[in-house]
Enzyme design. Structure first.
Site, PDB file in Angstrom:
ATOM      1  N   ASP A 194       0.667  -1.093  -0.180  1.00 41.74           N
ATOM      2  CA  ASP A 194       0.070   0.027   0.342  1.00 41.74           C
ATOM      3  C   ASP A 194       0.803   1.398   0.204  1.00 41.74           C
ATOM      4  O   ASP A 194       1.696   1.121   1.019  1.00 41.74           O
ATOM      5  CB  ASP A 194      -1.179   0.416   1.250  1.00 41.74           C
ATOM      6  CG  ASP A 194      -2.036   0.802   0.932  1.00 41.74           C
ATOM      7  OD1 ASP A 194      -3.069   0.558   0.179  1.00 41.74           O
ATOM      8  OD2 ASP A 194      -1.853   2.239   1.823  1.00 41.74           O
ATOM      9  N   GLU A 248       2.225  -0.307  -4.851  1.00 46.87           N
ATOM     10  CA  GLU A 248       0.993   1.078  -5.188  1.00 46.87           C
ATOM     11  C   GLU A 248       1.377   1.953  -5.277  1.00 46.87           C
ATOM     12  O   GLU A 248       2.287   2.609  -4.592  1.00 46.87           O
ATOM     13  CB  GLU A 248      -0.057   1.392  -4.548  1.00 46.87           C
ATOM     14  CG  GLU A 248      -1.456   1.797  -4.468  1.00 46.87           C
ATOM     15  CD  GLU A 248      -2.174   2.461  -3.669  1.00 46.87           C
ATOM     16  OE1 GLU A 248      -2.863   2.820  -3.884  1.00 46.87           O
ATOM     17  OE2 GLU A 248      -1.160   2.068  -2.417  1.00 46.87           O
TER      18      GLU A 248
HETATM   19  C1  NOJ Z   1      -4.565   2.562  -0.433  1.00 47.87           C
HETATM   20  C2  NOJ Z   1      -5.396   2.225  -1.047  1.00 47.87           C
HETATM   21  O1  NOJ Z   1      -6.019   1.154  -1.993  1.00 47.87           O
HETATM   22  C3  NOJ Z   1      -7.021   2.939  -0.704  1.00 47.87           C
HETATM   23  O2  NOJ Z   1      -7.683   1.554  -0.062  1.00 47.87           O
HETATM   24  C4  NOJ Z   1      -6.078   2.716   1.154  1.00 47.87           C
HETATM   25  O3  NOJ Z   1      -7.973   3.875   1.030  1.00 47.87           O
HETATM   26  C5  NOJ Z   1      -4.808   4.089   1.052  1.00 47.87           C
HETATM   27  N1  NOJ Z   1      -4.291   3.108   0.106  1.00 47.87           N
HETATM   28  C6  NOJ Z   1      -4.693   4.334   2.117  1.00 47.87           C
HETATM   29  O4  NOJ Z   1      -4.209   2.870   3.106  1.00 47.87           O
END
Ligand code: NOJ
Length: 544
Positions: A194, A248
């Site tokens: 993440d 990500e």
């Molecule tokens: C990215 C995640 O995919 C999302 O769902 C989340 O709100 C944020 N990061 C914070 O962790």
């Protein structure tokens, strides 16, 4: 790869919330589809300010989702079917209810204080805000909050309840590496990480300039030590196991992507880049987009992977509106066209739950129906503050909200789409009467049947996985046509990216010979002069 958002996948105990036993029960569906790896969105103990992306205990399963025994059973059942599991590693921040933060906020001398990032407020008359700097939070307002009046401010790029960890503290990194080992020792095969580019911060915390304020994520993703930490993580943890990682890459610019994924650097295996899925978005608003721009992005992405990097290919996830509406026109034909693209671009495909049956956005009519903190905070900041009229925000939110991807998975035409016997935590889309796994499994013309065929073709055709990608007609406004070539194995993909039929003349020298797969009802569509008559949203893969 198949992404499961556990809250919305399948509920086994009637409490209206999906759970791990629900996943175990539905592994047949994944196997039949051709899935080999599952990415599970957070399954950890959490107060759910952000549906599990705010973790209270990294070594405990969220009670609503089940127990550690359920987790072990689910993992064993996946392995029995030859599937692997990767889990979500959310370590840019924790929940404010994590015991580290509960301790840290007790005061400056607490041993856990330095697990988080604290700065004194700005003092003085006439300043706009007393926060340490002007960093905004992704969920509205400042990225700084005081744990209590008079105290220093802690940093949170996301919600107030998601304090950012201090990666510059060696103890924090050791704790994270330990929890990674805990799950790897259990048998998971890696992590989706993440917002991983955000972990390193510039300790000086300079204010963002006006330009930077347009894209704070680009600054957040460019901290001074991010690559040192990822290399250390590989050295100390990942290299000791047989793993796969995908980061990500929010805020990572095209030039910087390869720094994360070039295999010679020893950081991550892949990243998600969002320009493709965000093409029709301007923040919470939708915007017009053109196919040549999308095509340009995929070509640039492919070039950037170079010879020692690898990409992901995806059209949706739990943070996006449904692909069929965002990139298609809501029709099953457009879902098949998008499936063809996702499964024939050069990159590992990540399929989001429900996209394989063509699940659409929900017909929202009222702000009270939304669950997502991003939607609710946006409403507070834009509408309740009087900046934007409700009639302006609601229709846009209905098209762009993350909740669109989070409505329950549609298994049957029955009550609550077969997702739960109780009251679903988020409304079920009324179109489950026709858009559901059971009905589509019985219909050879369905989106699901097409996904199964397309995945089978991909898995038995190395050229569609590894072959060189080349866009043969970058400027065409309506058709995406590209080749995938590996030695003598040559394929051509042609996708009509519109609801209008088109007579498409291929560039000279590109000659399709036999149809490998097509979404068209009839395959006899090559006109004598070499023009392809493409139906609305028709997608075909040809051998050349
Ligand atoms: C990215 C995640 O995919 C999302 O769902 C989340 O709100 C944020 N990061 C914070 O962790």
């Amino acid at each position: 790869m198949y992404q499961i958002y556990p809250r919305s996948f399948a509920d086994s105990n009637g409490d209206g919330v999906g759970d791990l036993n629900g996943i175990t029960r539905h592994l047949d569906h994944l196997q039949r589809l051709g899935v080999t790896v599952v990415w599970l969105s957070p399954h950890f103990d959490s107060p759910n300010a952000d549906n599990g992306y705010d973790i209270r205990d990294y070594r405990k399963v969220l009670a609503q989702f089940g127990t550690m025994t359920d987790f072990d059973r689910m993992l064993a059942a996946m392995k029995k079917r030859g599937m692997r599991l990767i889990i979500d590693l959310v370590v840019n921040h924790t929940s404010d209810e994590h015991r580290w933060f509960v301790e840290a906020k007790k005061g400056a001398s607490n041993p856990y204080r330095d697990y988080y990032i604290w700065r004194p407020g700005k003092a003085g008359a006439g300043i706009a805000s007393s926060a340490p700097n002007n960093y905004p939070s992704f969920f509205g307002g400042s990225a700084w909050t005081q744990a209590r009046p008079g105290d220093d401010y802690y940093l949170h790029y996301f919600a107030v309840k998601q304090p950012d960890l201090n990666w510059d503290n060696r103890k924090v990194r050791s704790e994270i590496y330990d929890l990674m080992r805990f799950w790897l020792d259990k048998g998971v095969s890696g992590f989706r990480m993440d917002v991983i580019p955000f972990i390193s911060k510039d300790p000086a915390f300079p204010d963002l300039t006006t330009d930077q304020l347009q894209h704070p994520d680009r600054v957040y993703a460019d901290g001074p030590r991010v690559h040192d930490y990822l290399k250390e993580m590989r050295r100390e943890v990942l290299s000791k196991y047989d793993t796969m990682t995908v980061g990500e890459a929010v805020g990572v610019t095209p030039e910087k992507g390869p720094l994360f994924t070039d295999q010679t650097r020893g950081e991550l295996d892949m990243i998600f880049r969002f320009e493709g899925v965000n093409i029709g978005r301007d923040g919470w608003r939708t915007k017009a987009w053109s196919l040549p721009v999308l095509k340009r992005f995929y070509t640039d992405l492919d070039i950037s992977a170079g010879t020692s990097g690898w990409n992901t290919s995806f059209i949706g996830n739990h943070d996006k509106a449904r692909a069929i509406d965002a990139l298609g026109d809501g029709s099953p034909a457009s879902a098949k066209a998008l499936a063809t693209m996702m499964l024939t671009l050069r990159g590992t495909p990540f399929l989001y739950q429900g996209d394989e049956i063509g699940m659409t956005n929900y017909p929202w009519t009222d702000i009270g129906q939304f669950d997502d903190i991003a939607a609710r905070n946006l409403w507070r900041d834009q509408v309740l503050s009087g900046k934007v009229a409700p009639a302006e925000l609601l229709p846009e939110l209905a098209k762009t909200s993350r909740d669109n991807a989070r409505t329950p998975m549609q298994w049957t035409a029955g009550t609550a789409a077969g997702f739960t016997t109780g009251k679903p935590w988020l409304p079920v889309n009324p179109n489950h009467a026709t858009v559901n796994v059971a009905a589509e499994a019985a219909d050879p013309g369905s989106v699901l049947a097409y996904y199964r065929r397309m995945l089978a073709l991909r898995q038995t055709t190395p050229a569609l996985i590894y072959g060189a990608f080349h866009d043969v007609d970058p400027a065409h406004p309506q058709v995406f046509a590209y080749t995938r070539i590996m030695g003598a194995n040559r394929y051509l993909v042609v996708i009509n990216f519109s609801a209008r039929p088109v007579g498409y003349t291929l560039p000279a020298g590109i000659t399709p010979r036999a149809v490998a797969i097509t979404t068209a009802v009839s395959t006899g569509t090559t006109l004598p002069n070499g023009t392809l008559a493409l139906a609305p949203w028709q997608a075909s893969v040809y051998r050349m």
